[in-house]
Design an enzyme around this catalytic site. Structure first.
Site, PDB file in Angstrom:
ATOM      1  N   CYS A 330       0.807  -1.211   0.000  1.00  0.00           N
ATOM      2  CA  CYS A 330       0.000   0.000   0.000  1.00  0.00           C
ATOM      3  C   CYS A 330       0.844   1.265   0.000  1.00  0.00           C
ATOM      4  O   CYS A 330       1.802   1.373   0.766  1.00  0.00           O
ATOM      5  CB  CYS A 330      -0.863  -0.039   1.247  1.00  0.00           C
ATOM      6  SG  CYS A 330      -1.857   1.392   1.442  1.00  0.00           S
ATOM      7  N   ARG A 439     -13.679   0.343 -17.835  1.00  0.00           N
ATOM      8  CA  ARG A 439     -15.082   0.414 -17.479  1.00  0.00           C
ATOM      9  C   ARG A 439     -15.486   1.739 -16.867  1.00  0.00           C
ATOM     10  O   ARG A 439     -16.510   2.312 -17.178  1.00  0.00           O
ATOM     11  CB  ARG A 439     -15.388  -0.657 -16.434  1.00  0.00           C
ATOM     12  CG  ARG A 439     -15.891  -1.878 -17.026  1.00  0.00           C
ATOM     13  CD  ARG A 439     -15.605  -3.053 -16.142  1.00  0.00           C
ATOM     14  NE  ARG A 439     -15.500  -4.191 -17.022  1.00  0.00           N
ATOM     15  CZ  ARG A 439     -16.550  -4.915 -17.352  1.00  0.00           C
ATOM     16  NH1 ARG A 439     -17.723  -4.656 -16.855  1.00  0.00           N
ATOM     17  NH2 ARG A 439     -16.407  -5.910 -18.172  1.00  0.00           N
ATOM     18  N   GLU A 503      16.004  -6.416  22.755  1.00  0.00           N
ATOM     19  CA  GLU A 503      16.264  -7.371  23.835  1.00  0.00           C
ATOM     20  C   GLU A 503      15.488  -8.669  23.616  1.00  0.00           C
ATOM     21  O   GLU A 503      15.935  -9.754  23.975  1.00  0.00           O
ATOM     22  CB  GLU A 503      15.827  -6.728  25.163  1.00  0.00           C
ATOM     23  CG  GLU A 503      16.018  -7.574  26.390  1.00  0.00           C
ATOM     24  CD  GLU A 503      15.395  -6.901  27.621  1.00  0.00           C
ATOM     25  OE1 GLU A 503      16.136  -6.553  28.535  1.00  0.00           O
ATOM     26  OE2 GLU A 503      14.155  -6.728  27.639  1.00  0.00           O
TER      27      GLU A 503
HETATM   28  P1  IMP Z   1      -1.554  -7.011   3.644  1.00  0.00           P
HETATM   29  O1  IMP Z   1      -2.237  -8.117   4.349  1.00  0.00           O
HETATM   30  O2  IMP Z   1      -0.650  -6.236   4.548  1.00  0.00           O
HETATM   31  O3  IMP Z   1      -0.881  -7.441   2.401  1.00  0.00           O
HETATM   32  O4  IMP Z   1      -2.706  -5.975   3.230  1.00  0.00           O
HETATM   33  C1  IMP Z   1      -3.836  -6.349   2.505  1.00  0.00           C
HETATM   34  C2  IMP Z   1      -4.855  -5.224   2.521  1.00  0.00           C
HETATM   35  O5  IMP Z   1      -4.332  -4.045   1.923  1.00  0.00           O
HETATM   36  C3  IMP Z   1      -6.117  -5.509   1.745  1.00  0.00           C
HETATM   37  O6  IMP Z   1      -7.035  -6.302   2.415  1.00  0.00           O
HETATM   38  C4  IMP Z   1      -6.650  -4.106   1.483  1.00  0.00           C
HETATM   39  O7  IMP Z   1      -7.362  -3.593   2.575  1.00  0.00           O
HETATM   40  C5  IMP Z   1      -5.397  -3.298   1.334  1.00  0.00           C
HETATM   41  N1  IMP Z   1      -5.036  -3.060  -0.072  1.00  0.00           N
HETATM   42  C6  IMP Z   1      -5.162  -3.896  -1.123  1.00  0.00           C
HETATM   43  N2  IMP Z   1      -4.682  -3.346  -2.253  1.00  0.00           N
HETATM   44  C7  IMP Z   1      -4.240  -2.127  -1.912  1.00  0.00           C
HETATM   45  C8  IMP Z   1      -3.637  -1.063  -2.646  1.00  0.00           C
HETATM   46  O8  IMP Z   1      -3.355  -1.156  -3.850  1.00  0.00           O
HETATM   47  N3  IMP Z   1      -3.358   0.060  -1.942  1.00  0.00           N
HETATM   48  C9  IMP Z   1      -3.640   0.182  -0.610  1.00  0.00           C
HETATM   49  N4  IMP Z   1      -4.166  -0.797   0.118  1.00  0.00           N
HETATM   50  C10 IMP Z   1      -4.477  -1.946  -0.520  1.00  0.00           C
END
Ligand code: IMP
Length: 521
Positions: A330, A439, A503
């Site tokens: 993200c 879309r 630690e």
């Molecule tokens: P991870 O478990 O830390 O990999 O995070 C997964 C979560 O990140 C997903 O369930 C979404 O809520 C969020 N997410 C998915 N795709 C994106 C993105 O492209 N940008 C920001 N957040 C994302």
């Protein structure tokens, strides 16, 4: 001047340490109850209820984990395998409505132990069957008169019944074991009872058995390996017809088409998928669902503030998902300078949830989403109030995520290292958005990246989910907690400093090279 300034910096899971409680004698890790509700319920006594006291219509996970609705994480295979362990897969909505509905239907075709298999007609050439075997990894196929799953059963063909070279010019009809040589009981004799099916299957010496209706049309297949799995996995997440449960994501744009199609396909619960769920669009979407499909549970999100939580709950959400920016792929926080550190978001929303429970006598489950890196994050999220955690990268690593495994080569100090990886990309990344731009003509801003996660094998391998579940149970037991609800009520956490973290890791000893790559699991 801003309306409010919060001077205390936000915290993440790794900033908190659980203090141990008392372990009660006679209670082992296997006794820890991981069941957790993800939909609201009323509690006139204004307390969180034990999972055994919940009303029947509450959606309860047997293991508090959900796989994220992302193209590189959750399709039908992931949902089926995760449901086998007691968790829930949520199918992604960044695809055409028909494709998402088909994935949901594919999960619902699976009745724990009773499988609607891929089927061929007697005219199917052997090379087509061989290719299917390679692509899908299945090796047993019923042959029906018209090649359809509900056609009249004519025989069974398995990988052992043909040679790819020698029989390349033959058809399924030439090589199948004909019906007269099979054990294929009538459905009415079994009545959906896996135990009975298993009795017959064991006597038959076969590894698989078709089940037919009175007219001889195929209904299901029963596989010995599934029955054995079923016996060993009492946690399977199934509906009242013994079909695996599956969640499906929706967006706030095409919900009028998507929601009916997903419900029609058999989705058990819907998740409004948005990185900023504190929005009028989300409220409209939820209003639409409530008005038209009052029975279907739906989870709203994502929010990170108390106001966001109240907004979703007052607009009807049955549960609330938390997170803006903690995801491993993200870039939202960096790019828009907006969001909240995940542990703080959970703490604050948990406070709002408990306040709501006191005011209204309604418990609304909260689902932290993103930022689960290692197993310990799962129970820290639970201790902070999370009812179940959603993860992307964590599940993308497994064989059952929709991507192809790749081999990554790295040269370091003149030596070549290889590692098996699975591609993993954000739903807001350029790669994921491509289908959508056509879309919805979306903006060019991306808020996610594309990368890899280290391959972790089959989800149901003993080193996969069974080990994750075991580690959650062991941790709860070690802390003296008998269940997720006990963890919520009684956990004591303390902020951890940088030096405490140092630690707490191996330090000041020489040792094998691996220490420098020490990982928790
Ligand atoms: P991870 O478990 O830390 O990999 O995070 C997964 C979560 O990140 C997903 O369930 C979404 O809520 C969020 N997410 C998915 N795709 C994106 C993105 O492209 N940008 C920001 N957040 C994302």
């Amino acid at each position: 001047m801003a309306k409010q300034l919060n001077w205390e910096p936000g915290t993440t899971y790794k900033d908190w340490l659980l203090l141990p409680g008392r372990i009660k004698s006679g209670v082992g890790p296997d006794d820890v109850d991981l069941r957790s509700p993800i939909t609201r319920y009323s509690s006139p006594q204004k307390t969180e209820l034990d999972v055994n006291d919940l009303p029947e219509d509450v959606f309860v996970l047997n293991v508090p984990l959900l796989s994220a609705p992302m193209q590189s994480v959750t399709g039908a295979d992931m949902s089926i395998e995760l449901a086998k362990t007691g968790g829930l897969g949520v199918i992604y909505c960044s695809q055409p409505v028909g494709d998402e509905a088909r994935m949901v239907a594919e999960v619902k075709r699976y009745k724990a132990g009773f499988v609607t298999p891929d089927v061929f007609s007697p005219k199917t050439p052997i090379p087509v069957i061989a290719r299917h075997t390679h692509e899908k990894g299945y090796s047993t196929f019923p042959i029906t008169h018209n090649g359809k799953p509900d056609g009249r059963l004519l025989g069974l063909i398995t990988r052992k019944d043909f040679s790819e070279q020698k029989h390349a010019n033959l058809t399924a009809g030439d090589r199948m074991v004909p019906l007269k040589d099979l054990v294929a009981p009538e459905e009415s004799k079994i009545g959906g009872d896996l135990g009975k099916a298993n009795d017959i299957l064991e006597d038959s010496h076969h590894g698989a058995m078709p089940i037919v209706d009175r007219q001889g049309h195929l209904k299901y297949m029963v596989f010995r390996k599934d029955i054995e799995h079923h016996r060993k996995n009492p946690l399977e997440l199934v509906d009242k017809n013994k079909r695996y449960k599956v969640g499906a994501a929706i967006n706030t744009k095409d919900y009028r088409r998507r929601v009916p199609a997903l419900i029609d396909a058999g989705a058990d619960i819907l998740f409004v998928d948005s990185s900023q769920g504190f929005s009028d669009y989300q409220a409209e979407t939820m209003r639409y669902i409530r008005r038209n499909f009052p029975e279907i549970p739906f989870i709203g999100g994502n929010v990170v503030t108390e106001e966001g939580f109240y907004f979703l709950v007052e607009n009807g959400a049955w549960g609330v998902k938390i997170g803006m920016g903690p995801g491993s792929i993200c870039t939202t926080r960096e790019k828009f300078r907006m969001g909240r550190a995940q542990a703080t978001a959970v703490i604050k929303i948990n406070e709002a949830r408990m306040e709501y429970l006191q005011k209204e006598g309604i418990y609304v489950p909260i689902i932290p989403d993103g930022g689960i890196v290692t197993n310990d994050d799962i129970w820290v999220a639970g201790a902070l109030g999370g009812d179940a955690g959603m993860a992307g990268r964590f599940f993308a690593r497994f064989e059952e995520s929709p991507t192809e495994r790749i081999e990554l080569k790295k040269v370091r100090d003149g030596r070549t290292y290889t590692a098996d990886m699975k591609p993993y990309w954000g739903e807001g990344s350029e790669r994921a958005k491509r289908w959508r731009k056509k879309r919805y003509d979306q903006s060019d801003e991306s808020e996610g990246i594309e990368g890899w996660a280290q391959y972790a094998g089959d989800l149901n391998d003993p080193k996969g989910m069974p080990r994750v579940i075991n580690s959650i149970r062991t941790a709860l037991h070690k802390g003296g907690y008998a269940s997720m609800q006990d963890l919520h009520r009684n956990a004591v956490l303390e902020r951890e400093s940088e030096s405490s973290r140092a630690e707490g890791r191996p330090h000041d000893v020489g040792g094998p090279e691996e220490w420098s790559n020490y990982t928790v699991w």
